[in-house]
Design an enzyme around this catalytic site. Structure first.
Site, PDB file in Angstrom:
ATOM      1  N   GLY A   9       0.662  -1.176   0.069  1.00 13.57           N
ATOM      2  CA  GLY A   9       0.147   0.034   0.033  1.00 13.57           C
ATOM      3  C   GLY A   9       1.041   1.159   0.095  1.00 13.57           C
ATOM      4  O   GLY A   9       1.966   1.318  -0.599  1.00 13.57           O
ATOM      5  N   CYS A  10       0.485   2.416   0.606  1.00  9.94           N
ATOM      6  CA  CYS A  10       1.233   3.536   0.503  1.00  9.94           C
ATOM      7  C   CYS A  10       2.449   3.382   1.124  1.00  9.94           C
ATOM      8  O   CYS A  10       2.560   2.952   2.569  1.00  9.94           O
ATOM      9  CB  CYS A  10       0.366   4.585   1.464  1.00  9.94           C
ATOM     10  SG  CYS A  10       0.939   6.226   1.661  1.00  9.94           S
ATOM     11  N   PHE A  11       3.404   3.886   0.658  1.00  9.33           N
ATOM     12  CA  PHE A  11       4.760   3.647   1.195  1.00  9.33           C
ATOM     13  C   PHE A  11       4.949   4.366   2.270  1.00  9.33           C
ATOM     14  O   PHE A  11       6.135   4.009   3.315  1.00  9.33           O
ATOM     15  CB  PHE A  11       5.798   3.711   0.115  1.00  9.33           C
ATOM     16  CG  PHE A  11       5.881   5.092  -0.904  1.00  9.33           C
ATOM     17  CD1 PHE A  11       5.453   6.224  -0.306  1.00  9.33           C
ATOM     18  CD2 PHE A  11       6.398   4.867  -1.979  1.00  9.33           C
ATOM     19  CE1 PHE A  11       5.242   7.302  -0.980  1.00  9.33           C
ATOM     20  CE2 PHE A  11       6.298   6.202  -2.795  1.00  9.33           C
ATOM     21  CZ  PHE A  11       5.641   7.339  -2.428  1.00  9.33           C
TER      22      PHE A  11
END
Length: 170
Positions: A9-11
């Site tokens: 997902g979002c880093f």
């Protein structure tokens, strides 16, 4: 030193769990797996480059093993969601463990099977295990985002935090 690349997902949400562990040299946010050289954040978000947001971890295997990193990875993601993670949807947020050699591949596959067999989740474990590709470091403002923007990070991490507590609090 060795390398590991994980997409979950979002880093922004994937850096902090690894960042301060003993044996970790660096954790960088970036992009991997696509067909456009040196993509920008805007290009990756357009979902036209084929890249996935990921983190590259440089670690000392004498202090922390790849197997330990994989176990930490599982506890940061919803491994039953192939189409993104939490509020982040699309291929650029898909969960992937990237491997650099056959040993990392074996460890990831065995760990995935053990997680499936554990019964923690009532749906199949769909996280992909793929060969590592070129990793492009994201723009500077994405690096250590959780430290630079704690309030925004907390908002972005809220759904993930509830899920993780629900499944991994033991």
């Amino acid at each position: 030193m060795q390398r590991a690349i994980f997409a979950g997902g979002c880093f922004w949400c994937m850096v902090q769990p690894f960042d301060e562990l003993p044996g970790i040299h660096s954790v960088l946010s970036g992009y991997t797996g696509g067909h456009v050289p040196n993509p920008t954040y805007e290009q990756v978000c357009s979902k036209t480059t084929g890249h996935t947001e990921a983190v590259e971890i440089i670690f000392d295997p004498e202090i922390i093993s790849f197997k330990e990193l994989v176990e930490i990875y599982w506890q940061q993601t919803d491994p039953t969601d192939a189409f993104g993670q939490f509020e982040d949807r699309g291929d650029n947020y898909r969960p992937v463990i990237f491997y650099f050699d056959e040993e990392q591949k074996r460890i990831a596959q065995e760990s995935k099977q053990a997680l499936q067999d554990s019964g923690i989740f009532d749906r199949p474990i769909v996280t992909q295990i793929e060969p590592a590709q070129e990793f492009y470091v994201a723009e500077l403002y994405h690096q250590e985002y959780y430290k630079k923007n704690p309030a925004n990070f907390a908002r972005n991490h809220a759904r993930r935090a509830v899920f993780l507590k629900e499944h991994w609090d033991d």
